[in-house]
Design an enzyme around this catalytic site. Structure first.
Site, PDB file in Angstrom:
ATOM      1  CB  CYS D  12      -0.966   0.052   1.171  1.00  0.00           C
ATOM      2  SG  CYS D  12      -1.857  -1.482   1.409  1.00  0.00           S
ATOM      3  N   GLY D  38       1.065  -0.833  -4.898  1.00  0.00           N
ATOM      4  CA  GLY D  38      -0.151  -1.616  -4.732  1.00  0.00           C
ATOM      5  C   GLY D  38      -0.959  -1.597  -6.002  1.00  0.00           C
ATOM      6  CG  ASN D 112       2.435   1.577   3.751  1.00  0.00           C
ATOM      7  OD1 ASN D 112       3.489   2.185   3.748  1.00  0.00           O
ATOM      8  ND2 ASN D 112       2.362   0.283   3.457  1.00  0.00           N
ATOM      9  N   GLY D 113       1.022  -0.449   6.229  1.00  0.00           N
ATOM     10  CA  GLY D 113       1.736  -1.063   7.338  1.00  0.00           C
ATOM     11  C   GLY D 113       1.039  -2.303   7.826  1.00  0.00           C
ATOM     12  CB  CYS D 245      11.224  -0.654   5.775  1.00  0.00           C
ATOM     13  SG  CYS D 245      11.221  -2.016   4.604  1.00  0.00           S
ATOM     14  CE1 TYR D 251      11.543  -5.819  -6.419  1.00  0.00           C
ATOM     15  CE2 TYR D 251      10.048  -5.933  -4.549  1.00  0.00           C
ATOM     16  CZ  TYR D 251      10.311  -6.159  -5.880  1.00  0.00           C
ATOM     17  OH  TYR D 251       9.367  -6.715  -6.678  1.00  0.00           O
ATOM     18  CB  SER D 292      14.153  -3.193  -8.335  1.00  0.00           C
ATOM     19  OG  SER D 292      14.163  -4.592  -8.545  1.00  0.00           O
ATOM     20  CG  ASP D 354      17.960  -9.936  -8.616  1.00  0.00           C
ATOM     21  OD1 ASP D 354      17.347  -8.843  -8.611  1.00  0.00           O
ATOM     22  OD2 ASP D 354      17.389 -11.029  -8.803  1.00  0.00           O
ATOM     23  CG  ASP D 355      16.260  -6.116  -5.998  1.00  0.00           C
ATOM     24  OD1 ASP D 355      15.722  -6.969  -5.271  1.00  0.00           O
ATOM     25  OD2 ASP D 355      15.783  -5.751  -7.088  1.00  0.00           O
ATOM     26  CB  CYS D 391       8.562  -8.424   6.853  1.00  0.00           C
ATOM     27  SG  CYS D 391       8.087  -6.709   7.182  1.00  0.00           S
ATOM     28  CB  CYS D 445      13.613  -1.785  10.049  1.00  0.00           C
ATOM     29  SG  CYS D 445      12.887  -3.414  10.333  1.00  0.00           S
ATOM     30  CB  CYS D 448      13.371  -9.256   6.382  1.00  0.00           C
ATOM     31  SG  CYS D 448      14.075  -7.975   5.330  1.00  0.00           S
TER      32      CYS D 448
END
Lengths: 468, 468, 468, 468
Positions: D12, D38, D112-113, D245, D251, D292, D354-355, D391, D445, D448
């Site tokens: 989102c 989104g 969003n979250g 994040c 990404y 990306s 790649d990311d 996450c 953060c 992950c």
């Protein structure tokens, strides 16, 4: 669509089925047969393993479900709704069934009718912290039922005792289907069977559509519960005298439906016959305004021994995508939905049967159209009494200011619409045409023609006409 | 859609207008009123400053033009077409009007009918290097006209003299509109006026739709030319006796249209009355199969003094997006387009009027449906003679093998469809019902009922039924 | 879409496949990969048992085929086309492949290029009675081929010898696929293999998309015939020096395609490197205008040892349904397709690489956008010479009057677009960047930059720019 | 779409604007620029005279609003949302903004979250009689705010103190717009100005899109109130260290956005440079996986002095209506979204940047694709550390079982995906690439990748990953 012709609009049709492998599909066909009751939106909710899922959208039943896979709506219990939206409530959020998800259960609601005290109840609920996502009075009942705890016949009965008005409710809670009818039985609601399954619908034409058989009417003040134990009946209010809405017979329902054990086409034909007796006229032929006045016109013709002719034709292909002719084109003579048949009416004295007159503008347009097509005389005969008062029970008529019958004598109406003569059916004539058997049919609500309301509004707020 | 019910299909309607500011829009409404003549595709071509532009698409008129801006189709001359596509020619390329652009002029063609020698002509043309983009026989005429040089009344006449069959043609060349009718006048084509403008259409309902007035019929073998000098009449073939297609009256045309000065509804009512005289039966009521048999049913009821009732109802909302019930659901009893009205037919001896029977499958389904709904007896009365032979003039009937009337006696047909009794209208009865005035109406083509063809096929190839 | 950014438009991509079970589907994916070559319409024709059927529509490949069932397009031979339509020819009838049906055979044509003498040929054909349904020059070739009798390598060769211009043709006759390239080889056309099947396509990216391998280029003046006997090569014109369109490398083709054995991305990167050598400038970073200038920008950065940055971003979701901002909103600062990246360009001296300038309006808009985003200096470097002349070979550029390079000196252009400095790549620079191996690549057509036309127009009429 | 390539999905984007005549239209463009956040649904609510009305639908922003007239959404205050739906919550009812209508006010929410304690809170609310129409955790906050009485900064703060997780909230109450960010500032949320109006958005690319200027970040634990008194700041939680994040940089976000004052493209380029320093390899060229990873690939190339090449190309026209190739066709070699460029990679030693790697399936497919296209060696370099943990803050990654990085050593991963060598960026490398200024950027953060959660889940239920 209907609004253009008449200014009266049915508000919604409900359909429920319990215990059939093809529940969602049968609901689709059932809703389809009741499309005339609401063309703004449609929805189906199914229950499988007590889990409720649904799909709803603005539009006609066909369009709403054209890309839906019924395999995605599997489950043996389903609830459906077609909706006519009044102003202010046209959003998708108001399309029904309303679906509520709690962590422990799901509940869906479908409603036909109008709650007169919805605003007062909503004020009270909002003060207590309820939040609403729709402007529909149906959401009020959902809160009332949940507030009183779990949803059971007891909490539903308690909630129904708090609302006032005319209503036919279908409630789906987990795997139980409930059906409730208001204490005066103003709105129609019938029970049918298809194999072992139960069906509940606003009109019996939905039963014929799917091959179900009629079982009985839901009674005024009755709450029906259908689950794995079969059908159980509860009474949430004393059984009052049933006073089914007369306009359902006159205009709203499909001619093939039986409402409270009376076939609609047959009652309309009787209206036409009564009208022929009450208001005969020397003329060459009888015509009806399609579609709803055809039965009455045939009745009038039979009784008067005059030929019934197809003097007005309705274009069957006018639909959503039809480009309405501009004012300029209409003045050039381009027709909308109805066309006169010159070959029939030219040089003739015509009796034109209509079921009712709301604002009079359409009647006037048709009379002019017939005269332009060469009719020598146009005698207007209306197969119901004049509409003089608003409806608080879910029919979207015009306001009192706009009702031609509320503000003019019959002679004045005849002059306004340009008729050579005009007559309405009497109240007794209408009641006789509808009521076959006093013990069964009891009475009809003719509040919009008489001002006598079976459920009287208590104050101004309750006269505010909301939506189904 | 129609195919499902009947197995007879009209092939196309044409509409032309010359000299109106709103030419394209009026064409839209004109085509709309003739939607029943073709539901597979529609198109409009307009001419402005001798430049022709057009738009066509598969689908209903409403859908085809829903996103077209008529401002992009301006010009005072327009040509329109609605098309029914037979098998093998369903592509968009076959939708009409066909439009041809040369460096010096534009030409558009719209056609209703069938050319019996189209294949032979095409073979010849292809040998000479003509290339074709459609499988339509209409393209053949375009090549013939162009081959003979510039498109004028002379070249058109020459080309028309090479084709054989039944046809109503509209041709738009630069800013001239031509209309031509086959020498036997099998297909309908009428001329009207709206203000100063000329209109030509397959059915007069198109005139009523747009507020135009009927002027006269195009005559058999006549070529009409409309341009800035007004309307001029040419004769490309000797004027034969007019033999308008009887099925136009029986089934295909709209009841409000006048074909060759005879109103369709009135002629159908007369068919019903004739039928009541020829084949009376002791019964309780008369019903018609909607929509095309209603007029005949009313006529039968009037003549027989039996009540006319609405014993079968047609669902008005069945359209393109309707999800047809699966075989499984139909066996469960889910109805398609027609439903019986139990409240009317239950326990009754019913006379069921139908306009015609092609393969018999639909009739059989309806009889069963009525009996399932409780009808005690079902007496089938057909308001036209039995169909026994194929049509080479543009009506898409089943092949001879499939025609129930070609392969069974009347008694056998009654048994097959499950009727308690059955009768057809006689040939004389039908002719009398249509022909009001022998000097005007002359005769009717009843080849599909009599095998007597006004334009006889010369060989097997000419019996090959192609499309309009 | 492209038009907005650049004013140059490729005209069409062709794709053919012979001998694969999944012919239509592979054609879909092949066309999809060439979507950039034409976004106005797409079509596929398949041949099965010598019967040709097809589907075409206006719109993007995805939208055109979204409801097509490839099972309805079965057959092992297929022909496809994506079309960019110039003004005057936007109708569906012009979407290719053009399909012609005769009683004995079917023929389909797909074309990329432009016939300079199409009008003259058409005049001649029309005089002889040919009738045309499109305004496309492709239809001319169809008539020429058919006129000379049956369609064979001989008649095709004869027809090709009558047309003049740049073209890559695919012709499907019954079950034979032909491919032809103009004598100067201006337009791209390659042959590939997938299993046993043959593939022919405008760009090799179509081969990669479907897992086919590149085999060889079609040669200038060569006619390829593919049928059950395999691939046969004919020569319809002496093999000229191949002069592939330079703009295919500069702007039009996909970076992953190899044109005439030269990878497009690699050639663009060399253009950037050449440009860095020819026109260095003291700056902080290099950016490219997405998407077509990215390769050149990376080349410039590498050669100049300056960082390459993403200073302009392209919105990937701008599509057909994107609501273009109104003039008012654009003035408020609402961006269309490209946005500057303030975090990258703010306070920086930027080298902005673009592949070409047509009218200059877009370049000017981008320079202003970068300055508004804080760029201290914007040095414009164009990775090709100035465009000064129209193209007669199928690229839809602006007219000479609109070409900024035809009417202004380089300094004036720099001023007009607001650049702090400006430089173009030299003609030699461009040629060197494209031509790797003189024996293979021979030359490039740079007519739009030099005015030297490989196929010179004979008169004014041949300079009239028509469409593919 | 994104899911196919990566298995990571942003959940989102939010957009709010206060005080602009074109509020709804600017919201449309703002949402459009955040479409990548989104793609399942979008909605806009506007406030006019304290009345809230809105429109939302499943689909891309363009499609959702293509038939909406912005004149029907007038009002100077607007709230918008683009939604990515996780499984179980795909219904339209879950599309945001959620809109609640009471008799006295309207309220809309966009989020969003992810709330970790949503289920616990919902259980509590349902017990007290709250009824829910969505399965979204966002509805929980609405009930909490309403329960505590009128919606004010106090009740919002109280409600926010009851929820736990990562969130950026926009709340529109009558004519006041609120914005709130979680105490650790995990999700992005920025404030901008356009003229006198205020704008709040998840990404600053939305500001650039509409011509607004960035003002400042919303701070962790801050509640912003915007009304006719301007912007007021409240603190509902002590200001914690901001831990944005890391995946937003790696990404999720658009390269032109600045997150917490750091440009995303620039940070990615630094990731590439760090990676080149940490994990160099002897090779011929560097390529990136579009889109990306391009920035990181350019950074790697710059640092390593190797050429950056376009070795993989992304088909820009793959959209909703793209027909995905069947398994059979994919095995034949038909490509989906990404194609290798044979002309670039053939015979080369390729460094593929790649990311990130989630499940490894896509990486494996790309490596195979490159080798099939002739790459001699493929060295995979990942511009972030291995993903090892789920996450709980709103990013829809695979479960731990599916994460290749959680269950394999780096060497094993290299083997699985078929790389000749593989290396990941170190945690320090990533942090250094993002954090420019410790006083501003504080921290990121990387839960992950490290398992160190800024907001730790208290129990199993809080580990249940719900949706935004």
């Amino acid at each position: 669509m209907l609004a253009e012709i008449k200014g009266i609009n049915e508000e919604c049709g409900v359909f429920g089925i319990w215990g059939h492998e093809k529940a969602a599909e049968l609901t689709y066909y059932g809703l389809h047969s009741m499309q005339h009751r609401g063309q703004e939106g449609a929805g189906i909710v199914v229950s499988k393993d007590k889990e409720l899922t649904g799909y709803k959208q603005l539009g006609l039943v066909n369009d709403v479900f054209k890309q839906v896979k019924f395999d995605d709506l599997n489950g043996k219990i389903a609830l459906g709704h077609v909706r006519y939206a009044t102003q202010g409530g046209k959003g998708l959020e108001n399309v029904q069934p309303l679906l509520f998800q709690s962590l422990t259960s799901g509940m869906a609601l479908a409603h036909n009718g109008n709650l007169m005290n919805a605003t007062a109840l909503r004020e009270e609920l909002e003060k207590e912290g309820s939040i609403f996502q729709t402007t529909s009075d149906t959401e009020v009942l959902a809160h009332l039922m949940k507030r009183s705890g779990e949803v059971t016949e007891a909490t539903i009965s308690e909630a129904l005792n708090r609302v006032k008005g005319a209503y036919a409710y279908l409630i789906l809670e987990d795997d139980t289907l409930y059906a409730a009818l208001d204490p005066a039985g103003i709105r129609p609601l019938s029970i049918g069977r298809i194999g072992e399954a139960y069906v509940v619908a606003s009109e019996t034409c939905a039963f014929d559509q799917i091959g179900a058989t009629f079982e009985r009417e839901v009674l005024p003040g009755e709450l029906i519960k259908i689950n794995q134990d079969g059908l159980t009946s509860f009474r949430f209010a004393p059984r009052g005298k049933r006073q089914m809405c007369a306009m359902e017979y006159v205009y709203l329902s499909r001619p093939d439906s039986d409402l409270n054990y009376v076939n609609v086409h047959a009652s309309r034909k009787r209206m036409g016959k009564e009208l022929a007796k009450e208001a005969p006229v020397d003329a060459d032929l009888v015509i009806g305004v399609p579609d709803s006045s055809i039965s009455a016109a045939i009745g009038y013709a039979e009784e008067s021994k005059l030929p019934y002719e197809m003097g007005i034709i309705k274009n069957r292909y006018v639909g959503r995508t039809f480009i309405q002719p501009s004012q300029e084109l209409r003045e050039l003579g381009v027709k909308m939905k109805l066309s006169p048949v010159r070959g029939i009416v030219e040089g003739k004295r015509v009796i034109m049967i209509d079921d009712s007159i709301v604002r009079g503008t359409t009647s006037r347009r048709i009379v002019i159209m017939l005269k332009d097509a060469g009719a020598k005389e146009v005698h207007v005969r209306i197969a119901s009494p004049a509409i003089t008062d608003p409806c608080y029970y879910g029919i979207d008529m015009s306001t009192k200011e706009e009702l031609i019958g509320a503000n003019n004598s019959i002679e004045e109406i005849g002059e306004i619409i340009g008729a050579d003569s005009i007559a309405y059916l009497s109240e007794e004539g209408l009641e006789n045409a509808i009521v076959k058997d006093k013990t069964i049919n009891q009475g009809v609500c003719m509040a919009c023609m008489t001002g006598l309301y079976p459920v009287a509004p208590a104050d101004e707020k309750e006269m505010d006409i909301s939506n189904c």
